[in-house]
Design a protein around this motif. Sequence first.
Motif, PDB file in Angstrom:
ATOM      1  N   ASN A  38      -4.385  83.305   3.710  1.00 21.42           N
ATOM      2  CA  ASN A  38      -3.569  82.931   2.547  1.00 21.42           C
ATOM      3  C   ASN A  38      -2.694  81.731   2.863  1.00 21.42           C
ATOM      4  O   ASN A  38      -2.577  80.797   2.056  1.00 21.42           O
ATOM      5  N   LEU A  39      -2.047  81.786   4.038  1.00 23.61           N
ATOM      6  CA  LEU A  39      -1.164  80.681   4.430  1.00 23.61           C
ATOM      7  C   LEU A  39      -1.944  79.375   4.481  1.00 23.61           C
ATOM      8  O   LEU A  39      -1.498  78.355   3.931  1.00 23.61           O
ATOM      9  N   SER A  41      -4.577  78.443   2.894  1.00 23.95           N
ATOM     10  CA  SER A  41      -4.904  77.863   1.592  1.00 23.95           C
ATOM     11  C   SER A  41      -3.653  77.430   0.827  1.00 23.95           C
ATOM     12  O   SER A  41      -3.687  76.439   0.113  1.00 23.95           O
ATOM     13  N   LEU A  42      -2.525  78.126   1.028  1.00 28.56           N
ATOM     14  CA  LEU A  42      -1.292  77.742   0.326  1.00 28.56           C
ATOM     15  C   LEU A  42      -0.715  76.408   0.802  1.00 28.56           C
ATOM     16  O   LEU A  42      -0.128  75.664   0.026  1.00 28.56           O
ATOM     17  N   SER A  46       0.115  70.350   1.117  1.00 27.10           N
ATOM     18  CA  SER A  46       1.557  70.455   0.847  1.00 27.10           C
ATOM     19  C   SER A  46       2.346  69.818   1.980  1.00 27.10           C
ATOM     20  O   SER A  46       1.801  69.430   3.010  1.00 27.10           O
ATOM     21  N   SER A  60      10.560  77.188   4.436  1.00 21.52           N
ATOM     22  CA  SER A  60       9.896  77.520   3.166  1.00 21.52           C
ATOM     23  C   SER A  60      10.533  78.739   2.511  1.00 21.52           C
ATOM     24  O   SER A  60      11.410  79.385   3.076  1.00 21.52           O
ATOM     25  N   LYS A  63       6.038  82.511  -1.678  1.00 18.05           N
ATOM     26  CA  LYS A  63       4.729  82.918  -1.143  1.00 18.05           C
ATOM     27  C   LYS A  63       4.438  82.309   0.217  1.00 18.05           C
ATOM     28  O   LYS A  63       3.854  82.955   1.086  1.00 18.05           O
ATOM     29  N   ILE A  64       4.802  81.047   0.396  1.00 26.66           N
ATOM     30  CA  ILE A  64       4.497  80.384   1.667  1.00 26.66           C
ATOM     31  C   ILE A  64       5.302  81.039   2.789  1.00 26.66           C
ATOM     32  O   ILE A  64       4.767  81.360   3.847  1.00 26.66           O
ATOM     33  N   ASN A  67       3.808  84.620   3.642  1.00 31.54           N
ATOM     34  CA  ASN A  67       2.566  84.614   4.411  1.00 31.54           C
ATOM     35  C   ASN A  67       2.756  84.023   5.802  1.00 31.54           C
ATOM     36  O   ASN A  67       2.171  84.512   6.768  1.00 31.54           O
TER      37      ASN A  67
END
Length: 192
Positions: A38-39, A41-42, A46, A60, A63-64, A67
């Motif tokens: 997940n991390l 892809s997030l 960025s 951060s 969500k970031i 994860n």
Amino acid sequence: MKFTQPKLPYTPDALAPVISQNTIEYHYGKHEKTYIDNLNSLIEGSEYQDMSLEDIIVKSDGKIFNNASQAWNHIFYFFQFAPDGLKEPGGELRKKIEEQFGSLDEFKKKFEEAGATLFGSGWVWLSTDRNGKLFITQGSNASNPLTQGLQPLLTFDVWEHAYYLDYQNRRADYLHKLWDIVDWSVIEMRFS
Ligand code: MN
């Protein structure tokens, strides 16, 4: 940077019966892998994509942060265990624990209490500040003492996924048994 999941320094059955092979396969093999996936892809594209995991945790949120911190916390948790590790701390760390908590057993009791009384999911931590003072803290969800300027030394995961397969609802039993597999040589290294 693409983060990858480090291979554990022991076989999946090595920590049984304290942590079963089944729990390792779900907790490290699936839960922890998902946080890292997940991390990755997030953060793609960025401002975080080239940062270290520690910098992402400190800088951060949302969500970031969740994860990144869960990715870091689980590696920290699983890498402090060994089937035949050092059973008690020595040296400076031992001295500090006895100074601040009275004895190693008193420290363990307080640490277990902090884990047992945390409501819901989270982590219990032993950390140190720049002066070598020790702190026991509990934090919900993906909490990490790095965000308070502390250096983590030891952590117990108190999310239900950490113990439900082996201990069902008996969180206190799980916390108490974890001392059998903590490798204090790892904790001493983190302290020095
Ligand atoms: Mn977990």
